[in-house]
Design a protein around this motif. Structure first.
Motif, PDB file in Angstrom:
ATOM      1  N   THR A   1      35.100  50.165  38.415  1.00  0.00           N
ATOM      2  CA  THR A   1      33.772  49.742  37.543  1.00  0.00           C
ATOM      3  C   THR A   1      33.465  49.265  36.610  1.00  0.00           C
ATOM      4  N   ILE A   2      34.673  49.441  35.914  1.00  0.00           N
ATOM      5  CA  ILE A   2      34.890  48.408  34.526  1.00  0.00           C
ATOM      6  C   ILE A   2      35.192  47.096  35.003  1.00  0.00           C
ATOM      7  N   ILE A   3      35.695  46.783  35.693  1.00  0.00           N
ATOM      8  CA  ILE A   3      36.612  44.964  36.380  1.00  0.00           C
ATOM      9  C   ILE A   3      34.919  44.870  36.601  1.00  0.00           C
ATOM     10  N   LEU A   4      33.843  45.681  37.667  1.00  0.00           N
ATOM     11  CA  LEU A   4      32.709  45.250  38.293  1.00  0.00           C
ATOM     12  C   LEU A   4      31.612  44.997  37.098  1.00  0.00           C
ATOM     13  N   LEU A   5      31.580  45.441  35.985  1.00  0.00           N
ATOM     14  CA  LEU A   5      30.612  45.854  35.411  1.00  0.00           C
ATOM     15  C   LEU A   5      31.060  43.867  34.579  1.00  0.00           C
ATOM     16  N   VAL A   6      31.978  43.818  34.051  1.00  0.00           N
ATOM     17  CA  VAL A   6      32.952  42.984  33.192  1.00  0.00           C
ATOM     18  C   VAL A   6      32.112  41.618  33.847  1.00  0.00           C
TER      19      VAL A   6
END
Length: 299
Positions: free
Chosen positions: A280-285
């Motif tokens: 989720t964090i990678i996609l958010l970035v």
């Protein structure tokens, strides 16, 4: 932050104002529950019974609770992600109707605008999926209830995590879309195919070894498994108290993808949560990068 909240409220009002879109998103989980009950209940029931030792009698309440929990966990694994594509319609609609031209000349940062789309998608999707969770718990209660308060808390947390993951994923996929037709096409493809890729419609152990190895790198695999672990932990405990051998329970858990493997190692529940958070964090970035890139491109 104030601008983000104002824009988010605007997106939410547009979503709820479109009664057709709202009720279609809301009724999707209900339709899936009915379809699962109609077509998959008996299949899951027979598969589960086939694992039981010969001449071993197990309470029908435990069997029904296990089957119902498997059904609802599979349902939520699909709706938590696919509903976000239906809800995330304002971003594409603003392009299709030319409203984005007004935002482009307004003193609003593009990152703020895209975050408002994301937050609105998360909140609207949570409303729909929390309704689905409540309906699912009600269905389980009619079949056999063994869940405890702590399990409900975990399930709510799972739904929130999966909805955030799905919202960011839908934001990235819908980012380049400029027409309602394109969004509807993408939503249809995702709704039709996601259930297979996440192991909701059919457990991954039915697939070939090579495909299982590939699927082990998809966050969606662990999203489904996370829900199944929290839904099925109590029924499994009841089986053990009823005298079902641990080896049989373990085999059932493996067959239901409760113990997925990554690079040959069993992934624990804690690791599933960590993997989903990291994804989720990678996609958010990536989502924020795309919004910044578009902002620079327009300037």
């Amino acid at each position: 932050m104030k601008t983000t909240l104002i824009l988010m409220h605007r997106h939410q009002k547009l979503f709820f104002k479109d009664k057709g879109m709202f009720f279609s998103s809301l009724i999707t989980p209900v339709i899936l529950i009915v379809l699962y009950m109609t077509f998959l209940d008996r299949i899951y029931h027979n598969t589960f019974v086939s694992y039981m030792p010969k001449n071993f009698s197990l309470s029908s309440s435990i069997i029904n609770a296990t089957v119902a929990s498997q059904l609802i966990s599979s349902l939520l694994a699909v709706t938590c992600v696919t509903v976000t594509f239906s809800v995330n319609m304002t971003m594409v609609q603003d392009y299709a109707l030319g409203i984005r031209k007004d935002f482009d000349i307004a003193p609003v940062k593009k990152s703020v605008l895209y975050l408002s789309y994301l937050f609105a998608t998360i909140l609207n999707s949570l409303i729909v999926n929390m309704v689905a969770l409540i309906l699912g718990l009600f269905y389980i209660a009619t079949r056999g209830w063994y869940l405890q308060a702590v399990d409900i808390v975990w399930l709510i947390g799972d739904v929130v995590l999966l909805v955030v993951f799905g919202a960011v994923l839908s934001g990235i996929i819908c980012f380049p879309l400029r027409t309602q037709g394109a969004r509807n096409a993408v939503g249809t493809i995702v709704s039709a195919g996601y259930g297979f890729f996440c192991g909701a419609y059919m457990p991954l152990h039915y697939f070939g070894t090579h495909l299982q190895n590939v699927m082990s790198f998809f966050p969606s695999t662990y999203a489904t498994s996370l829900l199944k672990n929290h839904f099925l932990s109590r029924p499994f405990h009841q089986m053990q108290e009823a005298g079902v051998p641990k080896a049989v329970i373990k085999e059932i858990a493996i067959s239901l993808d409760c113990k997925p493997k990554l690079l040959g190692h069993v992934v624990s529940v804690e690791m599933m949560i960590l993997l989903l958070l990291m994804a989720t964090i990678i996609l958010l970035v990536l989502y924020l990068f795309l919004s910044q890139y578009r902002s620079k491109k327009l300037s």
